[in-house]
Motif scaffolding. Structure first.
Motif: not given
Ligand code: SF4
Length: 352
Positions: A90-92, A94-99
């Motif tokens: 996970g990642c904090p 929230s890029c719209r294109y995120c894998y």
């Protein structure tokens, strides 16, 4: 810095010194209203608060699960490495294109694993099986691991572990910029740290909750000064009228900063491309599109399967919509020579 609103501890994680230490750390923050809860399994965190999928999505993004990594069979990670090194999930941001819209779905809580010794021991077993070949491990296949470093120290442990391995390399990619805990580690030049960059329009329209591109470049230069091999991901690359100029400008800005820093700080020599580049064109899965449209229906992210796309099955058993081959060819013809011309010691690892 990522400060969660709720932290769930898998019961077994508290047996490990790191799990106990993180528990104590959050338990001491009584004034900050951080919800602490013991759960039985790290992948069963329960329902996240919120009335809409979007509210639950952001609640999950502010949830940290501290768990024990059970599966120590390391998955492949082509083209960036031989194996994934699972330090966190996970990642904090929230890029719209995120894998992660594909792999973690609509409630992507963050997970860190406290059994680091076991994970690194498993890495040793994997690399020993491949001797005398060299083996590379990717620390960011399912996460941005730098976001949780201040809690886990997992990257520092991995970097020092691989520094002592003659036949192995470690690498991870990030958009985070707090690299201070890594600067003075004995890395032996065996860890390559890469920063994901993009053009201003993509940063403005589709990247959220991550440090600006210019700060990512500065973080890379700090690490390079400390003798780490560094690299840059141009990711994702979008096709639109004038993309060549926009990505060319980005490379120009990067080159200017790189040259200035190299002259002012005298970079120590490193093995391999200096810097490396990875070129990743935009792609999306059916699942990602469904989740993105439900969470962010207003987005202008290009997700039309009919608009210059082709479908291809990938290594993880699901298909993706990639750009047409003609776009790949143009990227190869335009960006790769541009990179090699600007960065005479640099190299392009791959274009996908
Ligand atoms: Fe996803 Fe990377 Fe953005 Fe994090 S920084 S949300 S992993 S694309």
């Amino acid at each position: 810095m990522f400060i969660p609103e709720r932290v769930f501890f898998e019961r077994e994680a508290l047996i490990y010194p790191l799990g106990e230490e993180i528990y104590r750390r959050f338990a001491a923050k009584t004034g900050e209203k951080i919800e602490l809860k013991i759960i039985e399994k790290h992948n069963r965190a329960g329902r996240f608060p919120g009335d809409t999928p979007r509210e639950r999505f952001f609640a999950a993004k502010r949830t940290l699960v501290v768990g024990v990594r059970r599966s120590l069979k390391m998955a492949g990670c082509r083209p960036s490495a031989d194996y994934q090194l699972p330090l966190s999930t996970g990642c904090p941001g929230s890029c719209r294109y995120c894998y992660l819209h594909t792999t973690l779905g609509k409630t992507p809580s963050l997970r860190l694993y406290v059994n680091l010794d076991e994970i690194l021991q498993a890495a040793r077993e994997h690399l020993e099986r491949r001797l005398p070949q060299e083996t590379t491990f990717e620390g960011s296949a399912t996460s941005d691991p730098l976001a949780l470093e201040y809690l886990s120290g997992a990257l520092a442990r991995s970097i020092t572990f691989f520094a002592a391995e003659e036949k192995a390399y470690f690498r991870f990619a990030t958009k985070q910029t707090d690299v201070t805990p890594l600067l003075n580690l004995p890395h032996g030049g065996r860890t390559r740290i890469r920063f994901s960059l993009n053009i201003p329009a993509v940063e403005r329209n589709y990247e959220r909750g991550v440090p600006p591109v210019r700060e990512r470049i500065e973080a890379a230069l700090l690490l390079r000064q400390k003798g780490y091999p560094v690299g840059f991901l141009l990711a994702p690359i979008f096709s639109f009228p004038g993309w060549e100029k926009e990505y060319g400008n980005l490379l120009g800005v990067l080159h200017q900063r790189w040259q200035k820093a190299a002259a002012a700080l005298s970079f120590p020599p490193v093995e391999g491309p200096d810097p490396s580049f990875e070129l990743i064109t935009h792609r999306f899965t059916v699942r990602a599109k469904k989740n993105i449209m439900e969470l962010f229906p207003e987005t202008t992210l290009p997700l039309d399967e009919e608009d210059g796309r082709r479908f291809k099955f990938g290594q993880f058993g699901y298909g993706k919509y990639l750009y047409e081959k003609s776009f790949f060819k143009r990227v190869e013809e335009v960006l790769i020579p541009h990179i090699l011309q600007l960065f005479v010691d640099g190299g392009v690892d791959y274009l996908v």
